[in-house]
Design an enzyme around this catalytic site. Structure first.
Site, PDB file in Angstrom:
ATOM      1  CG  ASP A  62      -9.024 -20.115 -15.976  1.00 11.68           C
ATOM      2  OD1 ASP A  62      -9.928 -20.712 -16.587  1.00 11.68           O
ATOM      3  OD2 ASP A  62      -8.983 -20.035 -14.735  1.00 11.68           O
ATOM      4  CG  ASP A  72      -6.199  -2.801  -4.335  1.00 14.71           C
ATOM      5  OD1 ASP A  72      -7.092  -2.075  -3.871  1.00 14.71           O
ATOM      6  OD2 ASP A  72      -4.990  -2.632  -4.109  1.00 14.71           O
ATOM      7  CB  SER A  86      -0.960  -0.026   1.182  1.00 17.29           C
ATOM      8  OG  SER A  86      -1.931   0.990   1.045  1.00 17.29           O
ATOM      9  CG  HIS A 107      -5.480  -2.017  -0.617  1.00 18.96           C
ATOM     10  ND1 HIS A 107      -4.673  -1.614  -1.658  1.00 18.96           N
ATOM     11  CD2 HIS A 107      -5.077  -1.292   0.465  1.00 18.96           C
ATOM     12  CE1 HIS A 107      -3.839  -0.680  -1.244  1.00 18.96           C
ATOM     13  NE2 HIS A 107      -4.058  -0.478   0.045  1.00 18.96           N
TER      14      HIS A 107
END
Length: 531
Positions: A284, A431, A203, A470
């Site tokens: 994927d 995030d 962060s 986050h």
């Protein structure tokens, strides 16, 4: 760089060399300096007399039996100091405070523990590591932490921004000050400088890591930057953008104020993410209920929009529009992108960042409680500014000045690269506070600058973490050993490849792919690979 290999272990004095060249270099310490137990108390106390410009040592304390959570810390000396003490704007006391922990059994490495939020407190310098890994202090690192130049009521108190020097201290100057004094203290304490220096943070701590690489190329041999807030001034445009989008559809209280947490019910978000998985799961190569390639997800919520009255099995057209709006990112009336888009990731921390949980005013999500935009990022600061009233045509310009001390998004890493520095960057695609796409854009700009992904990977490697919010949290696997990978790269020249990662909901193992490689399911081997 800080590598002193050419000078040997140096003059030991108080310290005793207990493990020398016999083990060589590696991810485990090949050498160590040990302070004898019977002299440790006097050794620690003697550091209170260390002299350095603009430094006041507040305390030294020998700790022989301390716990950090459930982890036992090794015997070490804790030194607390303050630099550049002064009276600033409104007669507020400022200084750069720090805590340096010096283990009795030192592995001859220095570890700067990155901060978080707007800092403002000296956190225990135990060596916070990547998720699931032990504190660096337990591995013999000398560790420092800092308040970044001010004291706050909590990690979101941004009132220091009224003082111009405090802004610069927080942006980068305290990082420089604390690194310099710490290395000098280690030289004095152990009679040798650290062989290698590392910075690990996430962060704001991730921003500090890239700031160090871009501004102070010789401070650190290796850096780990997690979820770095590299475009923080423009990131606050996203703060206002999210508030405006959510406020437009949220119910109001009796005084007409928006209650953001009720813009979407839990049933609404569950429905949104279930449809997202249905649309993007297979990118994927395996439909397993998990989106491992969020950056390839081009989500369209229209299939779940109500055709009639609102029910728990559908969302309204305005809810769908707002959800897409906050993911597409802040724009002005001309359509110019003011901040990066956010990936469509069902493991995201959307509710935490965009909505919160408060059912009455004031709202409690980080977007609504953030005062940094008023104090730190607007120039001049405007403590009375209402983020809900942000003007996307004119107000972004007021944030540009703060980029000079806060941004770490320059693709120019020439000095760090030339000095032999290495950096590992990781970012969760879930995030919702700091966009992983902003980090990808920065990395792509480096690829353009240096000519190829391979050229950038020689000194900087990026790992995207699907489903991770986050720094941590979310549904994606997040447990990986970044520090060992970095040390092997710096000290042995073994560049990290695709790293194993585990955890998540459901619990699973994957590979963190070195960007721009992506996760793919290989049917032949029945395993996920990177390609």
């Amino acid at each position: 760089m800080t590598n002193n290999r050419a000078n040997g272990p140096g003059r030991m004095g108080r310290a005793t060399l207990v493990a020398g060249l016999i083990a060589g270099l590696g991810t485990m310490p090949g050498w160590a300096v040990e302070i004898a137990a019977d002299s440790a108390a006097g050794w620690c106390e003697s550091l209170s007399g260390f002299a350095y410009p603009d430094l006041r040592i507040d305390s030294t304390e020998l700790r022989l039996d301390e716990m950090s959570g459930e982890t036992s810390l090794p015997p070490h000396c804790v030194l607390t100091g303050y630099m550049e003490e002064r009276k600033g704007v409104d007669d507020v006391a400022f200084s750069t405070g720090f805590e340096l922990r010096l283990p009795l059994d030192w592995n001859e490495r220095f570890y700067f523990q990155g901060g978080g939020g707007t800092d403002g407190s000296i956190r225990p310098a135990v060596g916070t590591n990547t998720a699931g890994q032990p504190p660096a202090l337990t591995m013999g690192y000398a560790v420092v932490s800092t308040d970044a130049g001010h004291t706050g009521s909590d990690g979101r108190d941004a009132s220091f921004g009224l003082d111009p020097k405090a802004r610069i201290d927080w942006g980068y100057n305290s990082l420089d000050l604390v690194t310099g004094v710490s290395k000098s203290l280690l030289q004095s304490a152990y009679d040798m400088a650290p062989r290698y220096s590392y910075l690990v943070g996430a962060s704001n701590g991730g921003r500090q890591g890239l700031t160090a690489a871009q501004r102070f190329a010789n401070h650190f041999d290796g850096i780990i930057a997690g979820a770095p807030i590299i475009s923080q001034s423009r990131g606050h445009v996203a703060t206002a953008w999210d508030l405006a989008a959510m406020a437009e559809i949220a119910p109001r209280d009796a005084e007409g104020r928006p209650l953001l947490s009720e813009a979407y019910s839990q049933a609404d978000t569950d429905l949104i993410f279930a449809e997202m998985i249905a649309q993007c799961d297979g990118h994927d190569g395996l439909e397993d209920g998990i989106i491992d390639l969020p950056l390839r997800c081009q989500y369209d919520p229209s299939p779940i929009v109500c055709e009639g009255e609102k029910t728990d099995s559908c969302i309204t057209a305005v809810q769908a529009e707002a959800f897409v709006k906050v993911h597409e990112g802040a724009r002005n009336a001309a359509g110019e992108q003011l901040y990066a888009p956010f990936p469509y990731d069902p493991g995201s921390d959307f509710r935490r960042w965009k909505l919160g949980t408060a059912t009455e005013w004031p709202n409690n999500n980080p977007r609504a409680t953030n005062t940094s935009i008023r104090y730190v990022f607007m120039t001049p600061p405007d403590p009375d500014f209402d983020s809900f009233a942000f003007d996307f045509e004119t107000d972004p310009a007021t944030l540009e000045g703060s980029a000079e001390f806060s941004s770490a998004n320059s693709p120019n890493m020439d000095a760090f690269r030339f000095a032999g520095g290495k950096v590992i960057v990781y970012h969760g695609t879930g995030d919702q506070g700091v966009s992983a796409i902003d980090t990808v854009d920065w990395y792509d700009a480096m690829i353009e600058r240096y000519g190829s992904a391979e050229a950038v990977q020689d000194f900087a490697r990026l790992y995207l973490m699907p489903g991770v919010g986050h720094v941590s949290g979310g549904t994606g696997p997040e447990l990986f050993d970044g520090l060992d990978a970095l040390v092997a790269w710096v000290e042995d020249g073994v560049a990290p490849g695709h790293l194993p990662v585990s955890g998540g909901t459901p619990d699973r193992e994957r590979l963190l792919c070195v960007y721009p490689a992506e996760t793919r399911y290989d049917a032949a081997s029945a395993a996920f690979i990177c390609e």
